[in-house]
Design a protein around this motif. Sequence first.
Motif, PDB file in Angstrom:
ATOM      1  N   THR A 150       2.389  23.005  40.222  1.00  0.00           N
ATOM      2  CA  THR A 150       1.865  24.345  40.017  1.00  0.00           C
ATOM      3  C   THR A 150       1.660  25.011  41.365  1.00  0.00           C
ATOM      4  OG1 THR A 150       0.211  25.655  38.824  1.00  0.00           O
ATOM      5  CG2 THR A 150      -0.584  23.713  40.025  1.00  0.00           C
ATOM      6  N   SER A 151       1.480  26.321  41.328  1.00  0.00           N
ATOM      7  CA  SER A 151       1.351  27.131  42.532  1.00  0.00           C
ATOM      8  C   SER A 151      -0.046  27.708  42.636  1.00  0.00           C
ATOM      9  CB  SER A 151       2.379  28.275  42.484  1.00  0.00           C
ATOM     10  OG  SER A 151       2.063  29.298  43.391  1.00  0.00           O
ATOM     11  N   THR A 152      -0.488  27.964  43.869  1.00  0.00           N
ATOM     12  CA  THR A 152      -1.777  28.616  44.050  1.00  0.00           C
ATOM     13  C   THR A 152      -1.726  30.094  43.670  1.00  0.00           C
ATOM     14  OG1 THR A 152      -1.243  28.931  46.395  1.00  0.00           O
ATOM     15  CG2 THR A 152      -2.645  27.060  45.836  1.00  0.00           C
ATOM     16  N   ASP A 153      -0.539  30.585  43.274  1.00  0.00           N
ATOM     17  CA  ASP A 153      -0.475  31.918  42.662  1.00  0.00           C
ATOM     18  C   ASP A 153      -1.297  31.934  41.374  1.00  0.00           C
ATOM     19  OD1 ASP A 153       1.127  32.811  44.665  1.00  0.00           O
ATOM     20  OD2 ASP A 153       2.967  32.914  43.492  1.00  0.00           O
ATOM     21  N   LYS A 154      -1.446  30.731  40.771  1.00  0.00           N
ATOM     22  CA  LYS A 154      -2.237  30.596  39.546  1.00  0.00           C
ATOM     23  C   LYS A 154      -3.634  30.059  39.896  1.00  0.00           C
ATOM     24  CE  LYS A 154       1.702  29.305  36.603  1.00  0.00           C
ATOM     25  NZ  LYS A 154       2.247  28.230  35.729  1.00  0.00           N
ATOM     26  N   TRP A 155      -4.660  30.645  39.284  1.00  0.00           N
ATOM     27  CA  TRP A 155      -6.019  30.115  39.416  1.00  0.00           C
ATOM     28  C   TRP A 155      -6.286  29.296  38.162  1.00  0.00           C
ATOM     29  CZ3 TRP A 155      -9.360  30.579  43.565  1.00  0.00           C
ATOM     30  CH2 TRP A 155     -10.649  30.082  43.375  1.00  0.00           C
ATOM     31  N   LEU A 156      -6.263  27.985  38.295  1.00  0.00           N
ATOM     32  CA  LEU A 156      -6.356  27.095  37.147  1.00  0.00           C
ATOM     33  C   LEU A 156      -7.732  26.447  37.052  1.00  0.00           C
ATOM     34  CD1 LEU A 156      -2.896  25.324  37.446  1.00  0.00           C
ATOM     35  CD2 LEU A 156      -3.501  27.190  35.907  1.00  0.00           C
ATOM     36  N   LYS A 157      -8.225  26.325  35.838  1.00  0.00           N
ATOM     37  CA  LYS A 157      -9.490  25.643  35.576  1.00  0.00           C
ATOM     38  C   LYS A 157      -9.203  24.370  34.792  1.00  0.00           C
ATOM     39  CE  LYS A 157     -13.217  27.847  34.541  1.00  0.00           C
ATOM     40  NZ  LYS A 157     -13.957  27.639  35.799  1.00  0.00           N
ATOM     41  N   LEU A 158      -9.912  23.331  35.127  1.00  0.00           N
ATOM     42  CA  LEU A 158      -9.770  22.051  34.439  1.00  0.00           C
ATOM     43  C   LEU A 158     -10.969  21.884  33.508  1.00  0.00           C
ATOM     44  CD1 LEU A 158      -7.938  19.520  34.357  1.00  0.00           C
ATOM     45  CD2 LEU A 158      -9.444  18.510  36.076  1.00  0.00           C
ATOM     46  N   GLU A 159     -10.682  21.712  32.228  1.00  0.00           N
ATOM     47  CA  GLU A 159     -11.749  21.606  31.237  1.00  0.00           C
ATOM     48  C   GLU A 159     -11.541  20.372  30.367  1.00  0.00           C
ATOM     49  OE1 GLU A 159     -11.668  25.196  28.978  1.00  0.00           O
ATOM     50  OE2 GLU A 159     -12.222  26.482  30.684  1.00  0.00           O
ATOM     51  N   GLU A 160     -12.583  20.008  29.629  1.00  0.00           N
ATOM     52  CA  GLU A 160     -12.521  18.898  28.682  1.00  0.00           C
ATOM     53  C   GLU A 160     -12.771  19.450  27.284  1.00  0.00           C
ATOM     54  OE1 GLU A 160     -13.986  14.431  29.381  1.00  0.00           O
ATOM     55  OE2 GLU A 160     -15.622  15.822  28.973  1.00  0.00           O
ATOM     56  N   ASP A 161     -11.865  19.137  26.337  1.00  0.00           N
ATOM     57  CA  ASP A 161     -12.055  19.659  24.982  1.00  0.00           C
ATOM     58  C   ASP A 161     -12.982  18.738  24.177  1.00  0.00           C
ATOM     59  OD1 ASP A 161     -10.546  17.481  24.171  1.00  0.00           O
ATOM     60  OD2 ASP A 161      -8.848  18.651  23.433  1.00  0.00           O
ATOM     61  N   HIS A 162     -13.207  19.065  22.893  1.00  0.00           N
ATOM     62  CA  HIS A 162     -14.143  18.297  22.073  1.00  0.00           C
ATOM     63  C   HIS A 162     -13.676  16.870  21.812  1.00  0.00           C
ATOM     64  CE1 HIS A 162     -11.216  19.862  19.187  1.00  0.00           C
ATOM     65  NE2 HIS A 162     -11.572  18.852  18.395  1.00  0.00           N
ATOM     66  N   GLU A 163     -12.377  16.597  22.054  1.00  0.00           N
ATOM     67  CA  GLU A 163     -11.854  15.240  21.893  1.00  0.00           C
ATOM     68  C   GLU A 163     -11.854  14.471  23.217  1.00  0.00           C
ATOM     69  OE1 GLU A 163      -8.074  15.226  19.970  1.00  0.00           O
ATOM     70  OE2 GLU A 163      -8.651  16.760  18.515  1.00  0.00           O
ATOM     71  N   GLY A 164     -12.348  15.102  24.267  1.00  0.00           N
ATOM     72  CA  GLY A 164     -12.387  14.440  25.565  1.00  0.00           C
ATOM     73  C   GLY A 164     -11.093  14.525  26.346  1.00  0.00           C
ATOM     74  N   ARG A 165     -10.169  15.377  25.919  1.00  0.00           N
ATOM     75  CA  ARG A 165      -8.895  15.524  26.623  1.00  0.00           C
ATOM     76  C   ARG A 165      -9.043  16.511  27.768  1.00  0.00           C
ATOM     77  NH1 ARG A 165      -4.769  17.319  22.113  1.00  0.00           N
ATOM     78  NH2 ARG A 165      -6.333  18.978  22.057  1.00  0.00           N
TER      79      ARG A 165
END
Length: 364
Positions: free
Chosen positions: A237-252
């Motif tokens: 991925t590129s730093t042109d994108k501002w990405l967030k890392l999250e955890e869903d209700h299944e822990g993914r």
Amino acid sequence: MGKNQDSKWKMKKVLIIDDSPLICRILEKAIISFPDFLPVGKAANGVEALNLIEKLEPDLCTLDVNMPAMDGLSLLKKLMVRRPMPVLMVSALTKEGSKTAFEALRYGALDFLTKPGGLWEAGGTFEKVLQDKLRRVSAVDLSAIRFITRKSLKKRPLAEARPARSLIVGLGKEGMYTLLLRLLSFVEEVRAPQVWYLDLPEALVEAFAEYLAAECALPVKALVSGEVLREGFLYLTSTDKWLKLEEDHEGRLIVKKSERPRNVSGEEALDAFILEAVTLLGPRVMVIVGSGRLEKGKLGVAEVQAAGGKVIVLHRKICLYPEGPIFFAEGGRYPEVSLETAGQLLSKWPERGERDVSALKGQA
């Protein structure tokens, strides 16, 4: 030996390989004006170049692609077997993001400069760029210069694509195409997913991801919003994108695109992403720092180490742009390692027989 003689003795000898007499003259005129570089000959094709290399023993060469008798890519294969040396591609076909450019890097070239184009007419810009690229390719350690066969990129078993519970984050900028190709040739398998967050234009990162996907046995993808990170995958991925890392209700672990905050640079996305990874995964995060003029990321990397994760830096001598490794490794806080050592760590982390980075540091 006098001062002038000593200065000339230290000069890097450059062989110009191009079937265009005009391009040869332009390159020769420019290189003559550079301190520490000396054009020692010109070859119009690969066959002639091989003969001149034996005779003149140049330190590096510039290389065109389309030539009679033996083209540039065919010459690269032979050269990297017979006499590996730094090669700068100078061709209309090696435009950044093109398949030919990536192929040239896989065959052993270190960098490329497109011709013809605005640089050639822009009043000294071409000479400045050429000089910088020649200095950089000539400084790279020969251990990082090699022809990468398709077999070496297709030898690893594919891990089960289970949702990730650990993560490897790679950071880089300029010079990462070459470095990633060579690094992957040392990787036997991938357990934790790798997210290579590159401070390069999005279109170029996506083009490289497409090239790697076709050449590499590992599943390679350009990272998109909504992606569930899975074991065994390599994401770009590129730093042109501002990405967030999250955890869903299944822990993914899910990556989602968000708006970049105002007055924030793309490089600061590196810190934000790493900090989110540490918050979610703690010590199950590894960061690997590669080539490029990086000036951000230390905050996130420090948190990885504080949480008990791993941090390694690819050795500056094998990076086309060593500024990033120097920036992160200063003070000896993070170990600099060779491509082979990094490949071992990426293959074995985070489970089964993992060794500490310090045990491998001596192999750098």
